[in-house]
Write a protein that holds these residues in place. Structure first.
Motif, short mmCIF file in Angstrom:
data_model
loop_
_atom_site.label_atom_id
_atom_site.label_comp_id
_atom_site.label_asym_id
_atom_site.label_seq_id
_atom_site.Cartn_x
_atom_site.Cartn_y
_atom_site.Cartn_z
N VAL A 327 0.84 -1.17 0.18
CA VAL A 327 0.00 -0.05 -0.03
C VAL A 327 0.74 1.23 0.04
O VAL A 327 2.00 1.24 0.74
CB VAL A 327 -0.81 -0.14 1.04
N ASP A 328 0.47 2.10 -0.86
CA ASP A 328 1.27 3.43 -0.68
C ASP A 328 1.48 4.09 0.49
O ASP A 328 0.27 4.08 1.36
CB ASP A 328 0.42 4.35 -1.85
N ARG A 329 2.56 4.55 0.98
CA ARG A 329 2.68 5.56 1.97
C ARG A 329 3.71 6.44 1.77
O ARG A 329 4.34 6.50 0.98
CB ARG A 329 3.17 4.53 3.23
N ILE A 330 4.04 7.33 2.88
CA ILE A 330 4.88 8.39 2.82
C ILE A 330 6.09 7.89 3.61
O ILE A 330 6.01 7.92 4.75
CB ILE A 330 4.24 9.91 3.40
N GLU A 331 7.20 7.69 2.78
CA GLU A 331 8.17 7.15 3.71
C GLU A 331 9.28 8.38 3.86
O GLU A 331 9.49 9.03 2.84
CB GLU A 331 8.66 5.89 2.94
N TYR A 332 9.84 8.61 5.02
CA TYR A 332 10.72 9.74 5.39
C TYR A 332 11.82 9.13 6.05
O TYR A 332 11.98 8.39 7.02
CB TYR A 332 10.23 10.84 6.02
N ALA A 333 12.99 10.08 5.91
CA ALA A 333 14.08 9.78 6.89
C ALA A 333 14.37 10.91 7.76
O ALA A 333 14.80 10.65 9.12
CB ALA A 333 15.35 9.82 6.01
N ALA A 334 13.88 12.15 7.60
CA ALA A 334 13.92 13.11 8.55
C ALA A 334 12.53 13.90 8.35
O ALA A 334 11.71 13.73 7.52
CB ALA A 334 14.72 14.30 8.17
N LEU A 335 11.95 14.41 9.56
CA LEU A 335 10.67 15.00 9.58
C LEU A 335 10.44 16.07 8.62
O LEU A 335 9.31 16.39 7.99
CB LEU A 335 10.52 15.62 10.90
N THR A 336 11.32 16.72 8.08
CA THR A 336 11.55 17.71 6.90
C THR A 336 10.81 17.16 5.68
O THR A 336 10.54 17.94 4.66
CB THR A 336 12.69 18.34 6.94
N ASP A 337 10.97 15.72 5.62
CA ASP A 337 10.73 15.08 4.26
C ASP A 337 9.19 15.08 4.17
O ASP A 337 8.66 14.69 3.09
CB ASP A 337 11.38 13.66 4.36
N ILE A 338 8.40 15.17 5.12
CA ILE A 338 7.02 14.74 5.29
C ILE A 338 6.16 15.73 4.42
O ILE A 338 5.28 15.41 3.51
CB ILE A 338 6.61 14.54 6.49
N LYS A 339 6.29 17.00 4.82
CA LYS A 339 5.33 18.06 4.46
C LYS A 339 5.04 17.97 2.83
O LYS A 339 3.95 17.87 2.73
CB LYS A 339 5.98 19.39 4.74
N GLY A 340 5.99 17.86 2.13
CA GLY A 340 5.66 18.16 0.86
C GLY A 340 4.73 16.68 0.08
O GLY A 340 3.63 17.09 -0.41
N PRO A 341 5.22 15.88 0.31
CA PRO A 341 4.48 14.67 -0.16
C PRO A 341 2.91 14.47 0.69
O PRO A 341 2.02 14.03 0.06
CB PRO A 341 5.32 13.33 0.25
N LEU A 342 2.89 15.01 1.89
CA LEU A 342 1.68 14.88 2.81
C LEU A 342 0.54 15.89 2.11
O LEU A 342 -0.53 15.57 1.84
CB LEU A 342 1.90 15.12 4.05
N MET A 343 1.02 16.98 1.64
CA MET A 343 0.32 18.03 0.96
C MET A 343 -0.15 17.44 -0.37
O MET A 343 -1.26 17.66 -0.74
CB MET A 343 0.93 19.43 0.84
N ASP A 344 0.65 17.01 -1.02
CA ASP A 344 0.42 16.40 -2.35
C ASP A 344 -0.60 15.35 -2.16
O ASP A 344 -1.76 15.14 -3.00
CB ASP A 344 1.71 15.88 -3.04
N THR A 345 -0.64 14.44 -1.41
CA THR A 345 -1.44 13.24 -1.05
C THR A 345 -2.83 13.90 -0.78
O THR A 345 -3.71 13.56 -1.16
CB THR A 345 -0.93 12.32 0.00
N LEU A 346 -2.89 14.83 0.16
CA LEU A 346 -4.11 15.33 0.80
C LEU A 346 -4.82 16.16 -0.39
O LEU A 346 -6.09 16.18 -0.47
CB LEU A 346 -3.84 16.14 1.84
N ALA A 347 -4.10 16.65 -1.33
CA ALA A 347 -4.59 17.64 -2.48
C ALA A 347 -5.38 16.68 -3.50
O ALA A 347 -6.06 17.29 -4.04
CB ALA A 347 -3.53 18.40 -3.32
N THR A 348 -5.16 15.15 -3.13
CA THR A 348 -5.90 14.32 -4.23
C THR A 348 -7.33 13.96 -3.88
O THR A 348 -8.27 13.79 -4.69
CB THR A 348 -5.35 13.18 -4.44
N PHE A 349 -7.64 14.53 -2.49
CA PHE A 349 -9.02 14.30 -2.00
C PHE A 349 -9.53 15.55 -1.11
O PHE A 349 -10.69 15.82 -0.93
CB PHE A 349 -9.20 12.84 -1.47
N LEU A 350 -8.87 16.49 -0.69
CA LEU A 350 -9.41 17.76 0.01
C LEU A 350 -9.19 18.88 -0.88
O LEU A 350 -7.89 19.45 -1.30
CB LEU A 350 -8.50 17.79 1.31
N GLY A 351 -10.31 19.35 -1.27
CA GLY A 351 -10.43 20.32 -2.31
C GLY A 351 -9.74 21.76 -1.82
O GLY A 351 -9.05 22.58 -2.70
#
Length: 509
Positions: A327-351
């Protein structure tokens, strides 16, 4: 890490294990075996605190690879294998009671033989749970898959039987509810027979607010969504503290604020969790050490309820349910790696959320179609099957929806229609997750029509099932085709169905 530091960690982990603080011991002992893979004591003590039977077996086999004559590991491995054999016999015990009555049941934790090429293992399990008369979920092994699958059944609101051997540790949220405890399989068969005599599984159609776990009407079943809330599936606020300090500000800028799974519940604990899940705009789950059985039970409820969910995973982190391995997930090494992919993912279903970056014109973002949309399409297709496959009357159309409203009707000419992001497509879908030429609808002989995925990166889904790339698949009236950011209903010259079709659509990005 030095040998002295590793020995100190090992002593600390053993002390925690002896005092019953398994979660803390598991985290420390996992670090020990990562740093010192040949540590017999590390693997042996880790085997005593891991959550799942498969994990215990793995740890014990590691011990015997290092020290083939280790008697403690040999005896423990024999016991684990005996428990595994009991697990295989569990399904036979249930079958002895219910098969003669013509009931098809789902037995959790048996996902190893499921999953076929081109089919999502998670989707297949959801489909089997939904289609079965009831599901059986045995908690004796501590297998995380069982908790996840039970949550899915609760989210789908299917009849369930929950069982556990005596002395099994049960998560707090389940302790107030009816669980069949048994000493051996013969005892279990007797209790299941008694349950069967009480007219289980039910044959009458339940009311929409009936909860199969409570056994009666439950207010949690009709919880309205809170447009400003998302749910963090935490095992401890402390463990999530650094992560949430990083995630809360950017989400708050979109007026989204966290609720936590571990907050004190005011009603029956499981039903309070259901309320939180149904109220959330999405749920956030972290694989590995930040989650426990309750986290995965709540995640399963979100999956079954078709509430959007996002998985996070730290690189090289610990165990997770095997169902989620692809299953797709956001994989990160540092906390700074999360914000961009998370916003991209949420943009697919939160207008309200805008993706952090736009795909290049010659590239396609790898943001796949959200799973809950696939499941929702499949359930709607099963729940509202056409009595007969209606023939197309007049002109075939692909009716495009956004949210609950249709936004366009695309007539399919003789040469067909190509859908994609490129300007030379007949129907242009402006979404970074859509391929340049994503899929096409084309006609055939005797008034038949077909859909064909054009080897897209993120797939084309027909009634919730992903199409094999390049193959033509027949379509009919009332079929649903979905790609990231768009949904199409196959229709003809007749008036569109009343609001049922629109309500079945769900939200598209």
């Amino acid at each position: 890490m030095t040998t002295i530091m590793t020995k100190d960690l090992l002593r600390k982990g053993i002390t925690l294990a002896k005092t019953g603080r398994n979660a803390a011991a598991r985290n420390i002992l996992s670090q020990v075996v990562r740093d010192t893979p040949q540590s017999v004591s590390g693997w042996l003590w880790l085997a005593s605190v891991v959550e799942a039977q498969k994990q215990r077996q793995y740890c014990l086999e590691k011990v015997l690879q290092i020290d083939p004559q280790n008697q403690a590991a040999k005896q423990a491995l024999m016991q684990v294998k005996a428990e595994a054999a009991d697990g295989e016999s569990l399904g036979k015990t249930v079958a002895n009671v219910f098969d003669s009555l013509g009931h098809e049941f789902y037995c959790a934790g048996e996902s190893a033989d499921k999953g076929i090429e081109g089919q999502s293992l998670l989707l297949e399990i959801c489909q089997e749970i939904f289609s079965a008369s009831f599901g059986v979920f045995d908690l004796s092994s501590g297998d995380l898959d069982v908790y996840l699958e039970m949550g899915i059944a609760l989210g789908l609101n299917r009849p369930i039987v929950v069982t556990a051997r005596e002395q099994t540790s049960i998560p707090a949220m389940l302790r107030e509810h009816n669980i069949i405890t048994y000493t051996n399989l013969s005892d279990l068969q007797t209790q299941l027979s008694q349950l069967c005599d009480q007219d289980f599984p039910p044959t009458a159609q339940p009311t929409p607010d009936h909860c199969y776990f409570c056994g009666h009407a439950c207010g949690s079943m009709s919880t309205p969504p809170d447009e400003n809330s998302y749910l963090v599936l935490n095992r401890s606020k402390l463990l999530w503290r650094n992560l949430m300090q990083s995630l809360t500000p950017p989400l708050a800028s979109y007026h989204l604020y966290p609720a936590y799974l571990t907050n004190k519940a005011s009603g029956p604990m499981l039903c309070e969790v259901r309320k939180k899940v149904l109220a959330a705009q999405f749920v956030l789950c972290h694989l590995g050490a930040l989650s426990d059985e309750s986290s995965y039970l709540a995640l399963g409820m979100a999956i079954g309820s078709r509430v959007p969910w996002v998985l996070l995973s730290q690189k090289n982190d610990g165990a997770a349910p095997s169902i989620l391995r692809e299953v797709d997930r956001i994989e990160y090494a540092a906390l700074t790696d999360i914000k961009g992919p998370l916003m991209d993912t949420l943009a697919t279903f939160l207008g309200r959320i805008t993706a952090s970056s736009t795909a290049k014109r010659d590239g396609t973002a790898l943001l796949s179609l959200p799973f809950w949309m696939q499941l929702d399409d499949w359930i709607n297709h099963i729940a509202h099957p056409p009595k007969t496959r209606k023939k197309i009357q007049g002109t075939i159309r692909a009716v495009q929806y956004k949210g609950q409203k249709h936004v366009a009707k695309h007539t399919v000419p003789t040469k067909g229609l190509v859908f994609g992001r490129s300007n030379d497509c007949d129907v242009i879908v402006e979404n970074p997750s859509v391929s340049s030429h994503h899929f096409q609808i084309l006609g055939g002989r005797a008034g038949r029509y077909f859909v064909q995925d054009l080897h897209s990166k993120n797939g084309t889904f027909l009634n919730g099932d992903r199409l094999p790339p390049g193959q033509r698949v027949a379509i009919a009236l009332d079929d649903t085709i979905r790609i990231p950011g768009a949904r199409f209903l196959i229709w003809d010259d007749r008036p569109l169905p009343d609001d049922r079709a629109a309500l079945d659509i769900g939200t598209t990005g």
